[in-house]
Structure formats: structure tokens, C-alpha cells
Design a protein around this motif. Sequence first.
Motif, PDB file in Angstrom:
ATOM      1  N   ARG A  90      -0.129  -8.731  -3.775  1.00  0.00           N
ATOM      2  CA  ARG A  90       0.945  -9.691  -3.532  1.00  0.00           C
ATOM      3  C   ARG A  90       1.684  -9.163  -2.307  1.00  0.00           C
ATOM      4  NH1 ARG A  90       4.610 -12.929  -6.998  1.00  0.00           N
ATOM      5  NH2 ARG A  90       3.632 -12.012  -8.805  1.00  0.00           N
ATOM      6  N   ASP A  91       1.929 -10.016  -1.338  1.00  0.00           N
ATOM      7  CA  ASP A  91       2.632  -9.620  -0.114  1.00  0.00           C
ATOM      8  C   ASP A  91       1.971  -8.418   0.562  1.00  0.00           C
ATOM      9  OD1 ASP A  91       4.565 -11.638  -0.537  1.00  0.00           O
ATOM     10  OD2 ASP A  91       5.701 -10.297  -1.851  1.00  0.00           O
ATOM     11  N   GLY A  92       0.642  -8.350   0.509  1.00  0.00           N
ATOM     12  CA  GLY A  92      -0.089  -7.281   1.176  1.00  0.00           C
ATOM     13  C   GLY A  92      -0.082  -5.950   0.456  1.00  0.00           C
ATOM     14  N   LYS A  93       0.500  -5.883  -0.745  1.00  0.00           N
ATOM     15  CA  LYS A  93       0.570  -4.637  -1.503  1.00  0.00           C
ATOM     16  C   LYS A  93      -0.247  -4.767  -2.781  1.00  0.00           C
ATOM     17  CE  LYS A  93       5.126  -3.627   0.227  1.00  0.00           C
ATOM     18  NZ  LYS A  93       6.418  -4.252   0.156  1.00  0.00           N
ATOM     19  N   THR A  94      -0.972  -3.712  -3.118  1.00  0.00           N
ATOM     20  CA  THR A  94      -1.757  -3.701  -4.349  1.00  0.00           C
ATOM     21  C   THR A  94      -0.824  -3.722  -5.559  1.00  0.00           C
ATOM     22  OG1 THR A  94      -3.534  -2.482  -3.260  1.00  0.00           O
ATOM     23  CG2 THR A  94      -3.480  -2.401  -5.669  1.00  0.00           C
ATOM     24  N   VAL A  95      -1.156  -4.583  -6.522  1.00  0.00           N
ATOM     25  CA  VAL A  95      -0.371  -4.692  -7.752  1.00  0.00           C
ATOM     26  C   VAL A  95      -1.319  -4.656  -8.947  1.00  0.00           C
ATOM     27  CG1 VAL A  95       1.518  -5.993  -6.666  1.00  0.00           C
ATOM     28  CG2 VAL A  95      -0.388  -7.229  -7.707  1.00  0.00           C
ATOM     29  N   PRO A  96      -0.813  -4.312 -10.147  1.00  0.00           N
ATOM     30  CA  PRO A  96      -1.669  -4.304 -11.342  1.00  0.00           C
ATOM     31  C   PRO A  96      -1.996  -5.728 -11.791  1.00  0.00           C
ATOM     32  CG  PRO A  96       0.589  -3.725 -11.920  1.00  0.00           C
ATOM     33  CD  PRO A  96       0.539  -3.833 -10.417  1.00  0.00           C
ATOM     34  N   ALA A  97      -3.050  -5.849 -12.580  1.00  0.00           N
ATOM     35  CA  ALA A  97      -3.472  -7.160 -13.097  1.00  0.00           C
ATOM     36  C   ALA A  97      -2.371  -7.842 -13.886  1.00  0.00           C
ATOM     37  CB  ALA A  97      -4.735  -7.008 -13.939  1.00  0.00           C
ATOM     38  N   ALA A  98      -1.456  -7.067 -14.464  1.00  0.00           N
ATOM     39  CA  ALA A  98      -0.355  -7.634 -15.246  1.00  0.00           C
ATOM     40  C   ALA A  98       0.549  -8.522 -14.398  1.00  0.00           C
ATOM     41  CB  ALA A  98       0.465  -6.513 -15.885  1.00  0.00           C
ATOM     42  N   GLU A  99       0.485  -8.385 -13.075  1.00  0.00           N
ATOM     43  CA  GLU A  99       1.289  -9.215 -12.173  1.00  0.00           C
ATOM     44  C   GLU A  99       0.792 -10.661 -12.125  1.00  0.00           C
ATOM     45  OE1 GLU A  99       4.044  -8.489  -9.935  1.00  0.00           O
ATOM     46  OE2 GLU A  99       4.221  -6.806 -11.318  1.00  0.00           O
ATOM     47  N   ILE A 100      -0.441 -10.891 -12.548  1.00  0.00           N
ATOM     48  CA  ILE A 100      -0.993 -12.254 -12.542  1.00  0.00           C
ATOM     49  C   ILE A 100      -0.401 -12.994 -13.730  1.00  0.00           C
ATOM     50  CG2 ILE A 100      -3.053 -13.686 -12.694  1.00  0.00           C
ATOM     51  CD1 ILE A 100      -4.627 -11.262 -11.610  1.00  0.00           C
ATOM     52  N   GLU A 140     -11.457  -9.970  -4.989  1.00  0.00           N
ATOM     53  CA  GLU A 140     -10.071  -9.822  -4.572  1.00  0.00           C
ATOM     54  C   GLU A 140      -9.273 -11.033  -5.033  1.00  0.00           C
ATOM     55  OE1 GLU A 140      -7.377  -9.176  -0.539  1.00  0.00           O
ATOM     56  OE2 GLU A 140      -9.514  -9.577  -0.335  1.00  0.00           O
ATOM     57  N   ILE A 141      -8.077 -10.777  -5.544  1.00  0.00           N
ATOM     58  CA  ILE A 141      -7.158 -11.841  -5.928  1.00  0.00           C
ATOM     59  C   ILE A 141      -5.864 -11.606  -5.167  1.00  0.00           C
ATOM     60  CG2 ILE A 141      -5.839 -12.913  -7.802  1.00  0.00           C
ATOM     61  CD1 ILE A 141      -8.009 -11.835  -9.728  1.00  0.00           C
ATOM     62  N   ARG A 142      -5.443 -12.610  -4.404  1.00  0.00           N
ATOM     63  CA  ARG A 142      -4.165 -12.526  -3.701  1.00  0.00           C
ATOM     64  C   ARG A 142      -3.200 -13.510  -4.351  1.00  0.00           C
ATOM     65  NH1 ARG A 142      -7.952 -12.640  -0.037  1.00  0.00           N
ATOM     66  NH2 ARG A 142      -7.472 -14.673   0.873  1.00  0.00           N
TER      67      ARG A 142
END
Length: 97
Positions: A54-64, A86-88
Motif C-alpha cells: 500500500r503506498d509503495g510499502k510492504t504490508v501484511p495480508a491482514a491489511e487487505i 503481487e497485490i497493491r
Amino acid sequence: AVTGVQTCALPIWAHEDFRVIGTVTRHQASAIGVKKKDGTVASIRLDKQTQISRDGKTVPAAEIKVGNSVVVDAYGDSEADLLALEIRIVPTIAGRK
């Protein structure tokens, strides 16, 4: 003389690349559903290799979250058998809910 034998450069189990853009309709540990512009829902598998940002930063799957707008780059034999590479998570797409 030319023989009738031809070779094919593609492997038998070639996977195609897909890009799915839409809204998350469901999120489970190993899969998400993404509603596309045409109204169909693609079921896309996730694995440990799937990169999520999100916003170019890696985030955990929980952010989806259900309702997120996403751009998913995936591969598979068809759109019915996709694995996310990849999921953005992107800002809400205008006109979508």
C-alpha cells in the motif's frame, strides 16, 4: 529435404500472466475474491511468496479488507486458476464501492 517435424518453444504447462483490478469481496487466509468492472468475481489464491503493498510499502495480508480497491498481478492456466504474485492496495476507484 525438409521434414514435417516442428518444435514448440512453449512448455506444455505454460502459465499466463493476468492483471485483475477491482474491489475485494472476500478475504480468507489463502484466497481473496475481487469483483471486476464487468461484475464478475475472480477468486485468487495467495501464498507466502505473494507481495502485498500500500503506498509503495510492504504490508501484511491482514491489511487487505473487504471493500479495498486492489490491483492484482497473478499467473495461472486461466482466470479461474490464479495465484497472486503481487497485490497493491490502491485508493478507491472512482464510481466503485
